[in-house]
Motif scaffolding. Structure first.
Motif, PDB file in Angstrom:
ATOM      1  N   ASP A 108       0.990  -1.213  -0.039  1.00 20.98           N
ATOM      2  CA  ASP A 108       0.100  -0.122  -0.006  1.00 20.98           C
ATOM      3  C   ASP A 108       0.892   1.389   0.199  1.00 20.98           C
ATOM      4  O   ASP A 108       1.822   1.272   0.591  1.00 20.98           O
ATOM      5  CB  ASP A 108      -0.986  -0.033   1.315  1.00 20.98           C
ATOM      6  CG  ASP A 108      -1.835  -0.918   1.317  1.00 20.98           C
ATOM      7  OD1 ASP A 108      -2.361  -1.315   0.400  1.00 20.98           O
ATOM      8  OD2 ASP A 108      -2.139  -1.615   2.458  1.00 20.98           O
ATOM      9  N   LEU A 109       0.205   2.204  -0.627  1.00 19.08           N
ATOM     10  CA  LEU A 109       0.853   3.535  -0.550  1.00 19.08           C
ATOM     11  C   LEU A 109      -0.051   4.675   0.109  1.00 19.08           C
ATOM     12  O   LEU A 109      -1.304   4.506  -0.475  1.00 19.08           O
ATOM     13  CB  LEU A 109       1.383   4.177  -1.956  1.00 19.08           C
ATOM     14  CG  LEU A 109       1.862   5.631  -2.138  1.00 19.08           C
ATOM     15  CD1 LEU A 109       2.964   5.663  -1.397  1.00 19.08           C
ATOM     16  CD2 LEU A 109       2.116   5.935  -3.271  1.00 19.08           C
ATOM     17  N   ALA A 110       0.138   5.207   1.035  1.00 19.24           N
ATOM     18  CA  ALA A 110      -0.532   6.353   1.712  1.00 19.24           C
ATOM     19  C   ALA A 110      -0.078   7.799   1.928  1.00 19.24           C
ATOM     20  O   ALA A 110       1.326   7.671   2.158  1.00 19.24           O
ATOM     21  CB  ALA A 110      -1.319   5.573   3.041  1.00 19.24           C
ATOM     22  N   VAL A 111      -0.724   8.580   2.151  1.00 19.65           N
ATOM     23  CA  VAL A 111      -0.122  10.088   2.472  1.00 19.65           C
ATOM     24  C   VAL A 111      -0.998  10.433   3.633  1.00 19.65           C
ATOM     25  O   VAL A 111      -2.088  10.151   3.859  1.00 19.65           O
ATOM     26  CB  VAL A 111      -0.580  10.776   1.338  1.00 19.65           C
ATOM     27  CG1 VAL A 111      -2.220  11.146   1.138  1.00 19.65           C
ATOM     28  CG2 VAL A 111      -0.041  12.336   1.340  1.00 19.65           C
ATOM     29  N   MET A 112      -0.136  11.228   4.531  1.00 21.50           N
ATOM     30  CA  MET A 112      -0.763  11.602   5.669  1.00 21.50           C
ATOM     31  C   MET A 112      -1.399  13.029   5.443  1.00 21.50           C
ATOM     32  O   MET A 112      -1.006  14.085   4.872  1.00 21.50           O
ATOM     33  CB  MET A 112       0.455  11.884   6.821  1.00 21.50           C
ATOM     34  CG  MET A 112      -0.110  12.427   8.171  1.00 21.50           C
ATOM     35  SD  MET A 112       1.216  12.435   9.304  1.00 21.50           S
ATOM     36  CE  MET A 112       0.424  13.245  10.512  1.00 21.50           C
ATOM     37  N   ARG A 113      -2.808  12.844   5.661  1.00 22.71           N
ATOM     38  CA  ARG A 113      -3.618  14.084   5.383  1.00 22.71           C
ATOM     39  C   ARG A 113      -4.331  14.436   6.740  1.00 22.71           C
ATOM     40  O   ARG A 113      -5.379  14.111   7.234  1.00 22.71           O
ATOM     41  CB  ARG A 113      -4.817  13.707   4.708  1.00 22.71           C
ATOM     42  CG  ARG A 113      -4.229  13.835   3.127  1.00 22.71           C
ATOM     43  CD  ARG A 113      -4.319  15.237   2.270  1.00 22.71           C
ATOM     44  NE  ARG A 113      -3.849  15.179   0.815  1.00 22.71           N
ATOM     45  CZ  ARG A 113      -2.468  15.358   0.590  1.00 22.71           C
ATOM     46  NH1 ARG A 113      -1.554  15.386   1.563  1.00 22.71           N
ATOM     47  NH2 ARG A 113      -2.187  15.402  -0.562  1.00 22.71           N
ATOM     48  N   GLY A 114      -3.554  15.511   7.440  1.00 16.72           N
ATOM     49  CA  GLY A 114      -4.301  16.025   8.588  1.00 16.72           C
ATOM     50  C   GLY A 114      -4.436  15.021   9.621  1.00 16.72           C
ATOM     51  O   GLY A 114      -3.390  14.599  10.369  1.00 16.72           O
ATOM     52  N   ALA A 115      -5.748  14.365  10.042  1.00 18.54           N
ATOM     53  CA  ALA A 115      -5.850  13.553  10.869  1.00 18.54           C
ATOM     54  C   ALA A 115      -5.799  12.117  10.699  1.00 18.54           C
ATOM     55  O   ALA A 115      -6.147  11.078  11.358  1.00 18.54           O
ATOM     56  CB  ALA A 115      -7.137  14.010  11.853  1.00 18.54           C
ATOM     57  N   GLY A 116      -5.299  11.710   9.406  1.00 15.29           N
ATOM     58  CA  GLY A 116      -5.378  10.403   9.150  1.00 15.29           C
ATOM     59  C   GLY A 116      -4.595  10.117   7.986  1.00 15.29           C
ATOM     60  O   GLY A 116      -3.938  11.050   7.402  1.00 15.29           O
ATOM     61  N   MET A 117      -4.403   8.828   7.793  1.00 16.07           N
ATOM     62  CA  MET A 117      -3.528   8.463   6.448  1.00 16.07           C
ATOM     63  C   MET A 117      -4.734   7.980   5.220  1.00 16.07           C
ATOM     64  O   MET A 117      -5.607   7.226   5.616  1.00 16.07           O
ATOM     65  CB  MET A 117      -3.072   7.026   6.773  1.00 16.07           C
ATOM     66  CG  MET A 117      -1.777   7.319   8.021  1.00 16.07           C
ATOM     67  SD  MET A 117      -0.664   8.661   7.575  1.00 16.07           S
ATOM     68  CE  MET A 117      -0.026   7.970   5.998  1.00 16.07           C
ATOM     69  N   VAL A 118      -4.576   8.499   4.047  1.00 20.27           N
ATOM     70  CA  VAL A 118      -5.322   8.450   2.946  1.00 20.27           C
ATOM     71  C   VAL A 118      -4.651   7.262   1.874  1.00 20.27           C
ATOM     72  O   VAL A 118      -3.371   7.720   1.555  1.00 20.27           O
ATOM     73  CB  VAL A 118      -5.768   9.595   2.038  1.00 20.27           C
ATOM     74  CG1 VAL A 118      -6.684   9.492   1.057  1.00 20.27           C
ATOM     75  CG2 VAL A 118      -6.450  10.718   3.322  1.00 20.27           C
TER      76      VAL A 118
END
Length: 257
Positions: A108-118
């Motif tokens: 998986d690849l995710a990005v940190m967006r504020g209060a969570g990982m998208v």
């Protein structure tokens, strides 16, 4: 190169640096900012800020706040951000594929967006029993491997605030020190773990990295917990190899040694 050309080059770099500082200040503001407020934050004369923001406005990087509260980030930055998100997916796709080939597990690849990982991208595993998350799905920071990996990259005071905010939203009354100790281990080893803590029956291992703009991302491998003991060492070695390749590729792209 003549002295004049050298001077012009340095001047151009300084303008870009100042423009970037102004954009970062506006990014941190939830509403518009006046020229005076921006000048105070970036420690530049108001006239200099006015000149630079005028050029940024001409390119739609900043706009006037519709409610008359000064300047705010403009729509052109959203277009660039969208292009950057696509590029990071493209940049990492081959590495995700190779990670799946090495482990047989989903990557998986995710990005940190504020209060969570998208979640931005995923390469499904080759096993009959695999774990799959939808692109666009949001995972919490404190109980997911990718979230913990990103928390470990942040200053401790920032990480504590994010942890407390998440736990307050979820009604969790726990001392964060145990998790802070966990994050310290993540910084030492380079890998973060979720052992049945986010979803019962599924564990995860991952690492975090920053892209060209300093934005935090994570690559992780979710594994059915029944298979973790068998595959853990192989998965850890594959993730560390991928982490090294990611760091090497970003270093090359930014011209660093």
């Amino acid at each position: 190169m003549t002295d004049k050309e050298d001077k012009n080059g340095r001047s151009g770099i300084q303008v870009i640096s100042r423009a970037a500082a102004i954009l970062r200040v506006l990014k941190s503001s939830k509403s518009g900012m006046s020229l005076g407020q921006i000048a105070e934050k970036v420690e530049l004369p108001r006239s200099t800020v006015q000149r630079i923001t005028g050029a940024l406005a001409a390119e739609k990087f900043v706009i006037s706040d519709p409610e008359g509260r000064g300047l705010r980030l403009g729509p052109e930055l959203s277009s660039l951000a969208g292009a950057a998100r696509y590029n990071i997916v493209e940049h990492c796709r081959i590495l995700l594929t190779e990670l799946t080939q090495r482990t047989g597990e989903t990557a998986d690849l995710a990005v940190m967006r504020g209060a969570g990982m998208v979640f931005l991208d995923q390469v499904p595993g080759t096993h009959r029993l695999t774990t799959v998350s939808k692109v666009g799905e949001v995972f919490p920071l404190t109980t997911s491997a990718n979230g913990r990996a990103c928390l470990a990259e942040l200053p401790e005071d920032v990480a504590r605030k994010l942890i407390r905010n998440e736990w307050d939203r979820r009604g969790i009354d726990t001392d964060p020190e145990e998790l802070m100790t966990t994050l310290a281990r993540v910084r030492q080893t380079g890998l973060a773990y979720d052992l049945d803590e986010h979803t019962p029956g599924i564990s995860g291992i991952g690492f975090a990295f920053r892209d060209w703009g300093g934005e935090l991302h994570a690559i992780s491998v979710p594994v059915p917990s029944t298979r973790l003991a068998e595959t853990r060492k192989r998965t850890e070695e594959a993730l560390l190899k991928t982490r090294h390749e990611i760091e090497k590729s970003f270093s090359r792209d930014t011209g660093q040694d």
